[in-house]
Design a protein around this motif. Structure first.
Motif, mmCIF file in Angstrom:
data_model
loop_
_atom_site.group_PDB
_atom_site.id
_atom_site.type_symbol
_atom_site.label_atom_id
_atom_site.label_comp_id
_atom_site.label_asym_id
_atom_site.label_seq_id
_atom_site.Cartn_x
_atom_site.Cartn_y
_atom_site.Cartn_z
ATOM 1 N N ASP A 1 -1.529 6.802 17.052
ATOM 2 C CA ASP A 1 -2.681 6.083 17.555
ATOM 3 C C ASP A 1 -2.639 4.616 17.108
ATOM 4 N N ARG B 1 -10.319 -3.817 12.455
ATOM 5 C CA ARG B 1 -9.129 -4.033 11.635
ATOM 6 C C ARG B 1 -9.473 -4.713 10.320
ATOM 7 N N PRO C 1 -4.424 5.187 8.123
ATOM 8 C CA PRO C 1 -4.486 4.753 6.728
ATOM 9 C C PRO C 1 -5.911 4.905 6.205
ATOM 10 N N PRO C 2 -6.057 5.125 4.913
ATOM 11 C CA PRO C 2 -7.388 5.389 4.361
ATOM 12 C C PRO C 2 -8.329 4.198 4.547
ATOM 13 N N ARG D 1 -10.339 3.435 6.989
ATOM 14 C CA ARG D 1 -10.694 2.991 8.338
ATOM 15 C C ARG D 1 -12.077 3.517 8.696
ATOM 16 N N ASP E 1 -3.675 -8.690 16.065
ATOM 17 C CA ASP E 1 -4.329 -8.336 14.818
ATOM 18 C C ASP E 1 -5.202 -9.488 14.326
ATOM 19 N N GLY F 1 -3.237 1.499 15.161
ATOM 20 C CA GLY F 1 -3.623 1.318 13.764
ATOM 21 C C GLY F 1 -3.101 2.383 12.827
ATOM 22 N N SER F 2 -2.258 3.279 13.336
ATOM 23 C CA SER F 2 -1.773 4.355 12.466
ATOM 24 C C SER F 2 -0.628 3.883 11.577
ATOM 25 N N GLY F 3 -0.174 2.662 11.799
ATOM 26 C CA GLY F 3 0.828 2.089 10.901
ATOM 27 C C GLY F 3 2.265 2.332 11.330
ATOM 28 N N LYS F 4 2.523 2.196 12.609
ATOM 29 C CA LYS F 4 3.878 2.435 13.097
ATOM 30 C C LYS F 4 4.842 1.337 12.661
ATOM 31 N N THR F 5 4.286 0.115 12.472
ATOM 32 C CA THR F 5 5.163 -0.986 12.094
ATOM 33 C C THR F 5 5.915 -0.673 10.802
ATOM 34 N N PHE G 1 0.846 -1.195 0.000
ATOM 35 C CA PHE G 1 0.000 0.000 0.000
ATOM 36 C C PHE G 1 0.882 1.246 0.000
ATOM 37 N N THR G 2 0.263 2.366 -0.272
ATOM 38 C CA THR G 2 0.991 3.636 -0.214
ATOM 39 C C THR G 2 0.991 4.122 1.226
ATOM 40 N N LEU G 3 2.135 4.548 1.695
ATOM 41 C CA LEU G 3 2.193 5.040 3.070
ATOM 42 C C LEU G 3 1.470 6.384 3.173
ATOM 43 N N THR G 4 0.888 6.619 4.327
ATOM 44 C CA THR G 4 0.228 7.914 4.533
ATOM 45 C C THR G 4 1.297 9.007 4.638
ATOM 46 N N GLN H 1 3.006 8.876 7.943
ATOM 47 C CA GLN H 1 4.024 7.820 8.026
ATOM 48 C C GLN H 1 5.310 8.272 7.334
HETATM 49 P P1 ADP Z 1 0.083 0.368 14.845
HETATM 50 O O1 ADP Z 1 0.455 1.799 14.632
HETATM 51 O O2 ADP Z 1 -1.050 0.208 15.774
HETATM 52 O O3 ADP Z 1 1.278 -0.477 15.198
HETATM 53 P P2 ADP Z 1 0.127 -1.265 12.512
HETATM 54 O O4 ADP Z 1 1.488 -0.931 12.066
HETATM 55 O O5 ADP Z 1 -0.075 -2.574 13.172
HETATM 56 O O6 ADP Z 1 -0.447 -0.124 13.429
HETATM 57 O O7 ADP Z 1 -0.858 -1.109 11.275
HETATM 58 C C1 ADP Z 1 -2.210 -1.429 11.370
HETATM 59 C C2 ADP Z 1 -2.692 -2.022 10.092
HETATM 60 O O8 ADP Z 1 -2.701 -1.050 9.061
HETATM 61 C C3 ADP Z 1 -1.831 -3.161 9.588
HETATM 62 O O9 ADP Z 1 -2.670 -4.181 9.143
HETATM 63 C C4 ADP Z 1 -1.047 -2.542 8.442
HETATM 64 O O10 ADP Z 1 -0.727 -3.494 7.464
HETATM 65 C C5 ADP Z 1 -2.022 -1.518 7.923
HETATM 66 N N1 ADP Z 1 -1.385 -0.349 7.294
HETATM 67 C C6 ADP Z 1 -0.315 0.312 7.760
HETATM 68 N N2 ADP Z 1 -0.036 1.372 6.968
HETATM 69 C C7 ADP Z 1 -0.955 1.386 5.993
HETATM 70 C C8 ADP Z 1 -1.205 2.236 4.872
HETATM 71 N N3 ADP Z 1 -0.427 3.291 4.610
HETATM 72 N N4 ADP Z 1 -2.251 1.945 4.103
HETATM 73 C C9 ADP Z 1 -3.044 0.896 4.360
HETATM 74 N N5 ADP Z 1 -2.863 0.049 5.392
HETATM 75 C C10 ADP Z 1 -1.836 0.284 6.222
#
Ligand code: ADP
Ligand code: MG
Length: 684
Positions: free
Chosen positions: A285, A573, A436-437, A439, A544, A287-291, A255-258, A261
């Motif tokens: 927050d 999720r 991420p979009p 949600r 997850d 689900g904001s995609g920190k991983t 996916f495209t990063l926000t 991110q």
């Molecule tokens: P957290 O910030 O809570 O650690 P995660 O990194 O676990 O969040 O991401 C939550 C979910 O969103 C995961 O399933 C991940 O694959 C998804 N995700 C992360 N970044 C994006 C993005 N830019 N677009 C779509 N999905 C994303």
């Protein structure tokens, strides 16, 4: 001669046993003793003639005992002692429950000070279990009484007496850590006055003046200390990295990063290229995609020839990170290992040797990464996930696996900025303020027991539609006593299985289970092998399961708002509409208000600000997990303005004397070194 480091046994009346009890409260030296601040105060200065006593009010009365106290046995093996006291204009009944000794300690014809709540009626006023002292010997009546946190074997009176002696012994020893100019500029009182009035307030005004100074000083010390820590680290070189285009990495993502991110990644990459070690907190927050921010940084490090260690607080979470990141890294020809407490010996040996020769680029794990025998060939980046569970010291311990590695901390506990400045004052901060979009909002309801049937029907409906449900309870209840009406995981799961959902597959998860069993339960649930997971907050972090769309939290009033928000992040999720139901039979207006916040917003930052406003910062500062010196007196929900003042003052001072090397700043420097002793050791 005593000094501040003198043992508290120096104090008259503090023998071996009391000293041990005081030690439990963190009091070992005279300095500890006089710095043991009251948690609150009770104003016992109000004094009235009996005829003017107001029902329901707490007051002191000076009166003579007019009848011989009599003792009576009452039900339940209890005793009751009664007598009457009089002054010029009135009489007062005194009643003592279970204080049989009063019969012999109160003497007819003698005058005492009684302090207590006025009860009875206008014709017969009464005090139940009043405090009693002789006039002229008052210690616990007739003054603003400090209320100290206590422990077994230590009463308010014992503490108060000890503090009195402590203050008297230390009066001439107290250095002022605040430079005179700062003290004057901010209209703060002298140090002796402050200590005296914190413990023995001469008046409410004096107490306020004393408190203001103490709070200021605490915040000032902390700010100066954090600043010094930070500049000490800035003086060393970090693992060198050169800038390179990240699009090679971005292209291979699903996916495209926000924008948020990408901003966080750019911040981190900037740090890593600066020549100094990165020390950054990335807050976002759930689900904001920190991983992905972590992944990008690890990838960037690997392109520069460095290894990355990623530490998660639980095995479940470490495993999950590994599942996400290993395939991603494989696409770049990079290798990724998982090292936890339950990694088998042979596998562990293999991983350790690969780490040592540099064959592993990213090693994900739990505390196992900190074990002594784990050595890295070229550790350049250390990432810790869910920072609030790790202290500064642990972070530092992982950092010791290399010279001065880059450090990135991920936190899903959104906290107000002012608070972040204190807790994470030694870190730079990036904030991911965008999800991420796609949600959707999790519909949240706060309900009481009268909805139980409807909620159970709702759970069934979700399961019938193929969804899965989390039920969170505040207790484990496995062999332990369940104190009240609170729900405990094991018992409640059994009850549900027997009485409500005999046909559904109910699984149980809690922190007392073996890691292996937890794994298995989680894996089953993730694979759809169970319908309902009854759990403690162990699922709070990271888990997850996109198919789980409903969460019920039992005794929701027991949890902090931020924690509930974290919990709620476990649903929503997947693509299905998601729900969070907060069950609470607590009827207090405050509870209702608190829970309502969650039904209104999904914004973690807003929620934490509300949480802070409603509950005070105890939650953030109550535990010492963050590893910073504990706040002893400042209350950041109301001392925010003072925080601002103290931080400004600290910055000004440090601008003029960056290392606090000037002679007049020596007391401050010494104090900070003491406060941060532990950290300083771990940091160097
Ligand atoms: P957290 O910030 O809570 O650690 P995660 O990194 O676990 O969040 O991401 C939550 C979910 O969103 C995961 O399933 C991940 O694959 C998804 N995700 C992360 N970044 C994006 C993005 N830019 N677009 C779509 N999905 C994303
Ligand atoms: Mg995460």
């Amino acid at each position: 001669m005593a000094d501040l480091k003198t043992d508290i046994r120096y104090i008259k009346g503090i023998g071996e046993q009391r000293a041990k009890a005081l030690n439990k409260l963190g009091i070992a030296t005279l300095r500890d003793l006089i710095s043991y601040y009251p948690r609150g105060y009770e104003d016992r200065t109000l004094s009235r003639p009996i005829k003017d006593l107001i029902l329901g009010e707490n007051a002191c009365v000076r009166a003579m005992v007019a009848t011989d106290p009599t003792a009576h046995r009452i039900g339940g093996g209890r005793t009751l002692v009664k007598c009457r006291a009089v002054d010029e204009g009135g009489s007062l009944d005194l009643v003592f429950f279970n204080q049989e000794y009063r019969k012999n300690s109160l003497h007819k014809g003698e005058t005492y000070i009684f302090y207590g709540k006025v009860e009875g009626n206008l014709l017969r006023r009464q005090m139940i279990n009043p405090l009693i002292e002789k006039e002229g010997q008052q210690q616990i009546t007739g003054r603003i009484m400090p209320l100290y946190p206590l422990t077994a074997g230590v009463s308010q009176l014992i503490l108060s007496r000890a503090v009195r002696q402590g203050l008297d012994a230390c009066r001439d020893l107290l250095e002022d850590v605040l430079p005179d100019r700062v003290r004057q500029q901010h209209a703060l009182c002298f140090v002796n006055y402050a200590y005296e009035n914190i413990h023995f307030p001469a008046s409410p005004e004096a107490l306020e003046i004393a408190r203001r100074r103490m709070v200021f000083q605490e915040l000032f010390e902390l700010t100066c200390g954090l600043h010094l820590l930070r500049s000490a680290r800035k003086d060393v070189p970090g693992p060198t990295c050169r800038r390179l285009d990240l699009s090679a990495f971005y292209e291979k993502l699903p996916f495209t990063l926000t924008n948020a991110q990408q901003r966080a990644i750019a911040d981190a990459v900037g740090d890593m290229c600066s020549g100094r070690p990165m020390n950054r907190l990335c807050q976002g927050d759930v689900g904001s995609g920190k991983t992905m921010v972590a992944a990008a940084c690890a990838w960037f490090a690997s392109q520069n020839g460095w290894q990355t260690a990623l530490m998660a607080p639980t095995e479940i979470l470490a495993r999950q990170h590994h599942q996400t990141l290993a395939p991603l890294f494989a696409r770049f020809g990079l290798s990724c290992a998982l090292l936890t407490g339950s990694t088998k010996a042979a596998e562990r040996r293999a991983i350790l040797s690969d780490l040592k020769c540099g064959a592993i680029d990213l090693c994900i794990g739990t505390h196992a990464l900190l074990t002594e025998d784990v050595a890295y060939a070229k550790l350049g980046l250390v990432i810790t996930d869910e920072q609030h569970r790790f202290g500064v010291n642990q972070r530092a311990a992982l950092g010791q696996k290399a010279e001065h590695p880059h450090m990135l901390v991920l936190s899903a506990t959104p906290i107000p900025r002012t608070l972040a400045l204190i807790i994470y004052g030694d870190l730079d901060v990036s904030i991911i303020n965008e999800l991420p979009p796609g949600r959707q909002k999790i519909d949240t309801f706060a309900v009481d027991e009268s909805y139980r049937q409807r909620i159970n029907a709702f759970i069934r409906k979700q399961v019938d539609e193929g969804r899965q449900v989390f039920i969170v309870c505040p207790l484990v209840g496995d062999g332990e006593e369940v104190p009240d009406e609170r729900k405990a995981v094991t018992a409640y799961a059994e009850k549900l299985q027997k009485e409500v959902f005999p046909d559904l597959r109910i699984a149980v998860l809690h922190g007392k289970m073996k890691p292996k069993d937890k794994e298995a339960v989680m894996a089953d649930f993730a694979a759809g092998q169970s319908d309902i997971l009854v759990s403690t907050t162990v699922i709070e972090v990271g888990v997850d399961v996109p198919n789980a769309n409903t969460m019920v939290v039992e005794n929701a009033e027991r949890f902090g708002l931020s924690q509930l928000h974290q919990l709620r992040g476990r649903v929503g999720r997947g693509s299905a509409k998601s729900y969070c139901i907060l069950m609470s039979d607590n009827q207090s207006e405050e509870t209702k208000q608190r829970l309502k916040v969650l039904t209104k917003t999904n914004d973690g930052f807003k929620i934490s600000e509300e949480d802070l406003r409603l509950r005070g910062p105890g939650d953030f500062f109550g535990s010492r997990q963050h590893g910073l010196p504990a706040m002893k007196i400042a209350d950041l929900s109301c001392d925010m303005r003072l925080l601002d003042e103290a931080q400004t003052a600290a910055k000004q001072l440090l601008a003029a004397d960056p290392a606090l090397a000037q002679a007049e700043h020596a007391p401050l420097r010494r104090r900070i070194d003491e406060l941060f002793e532990l950290n300083a050791e771990a940091m160097n």
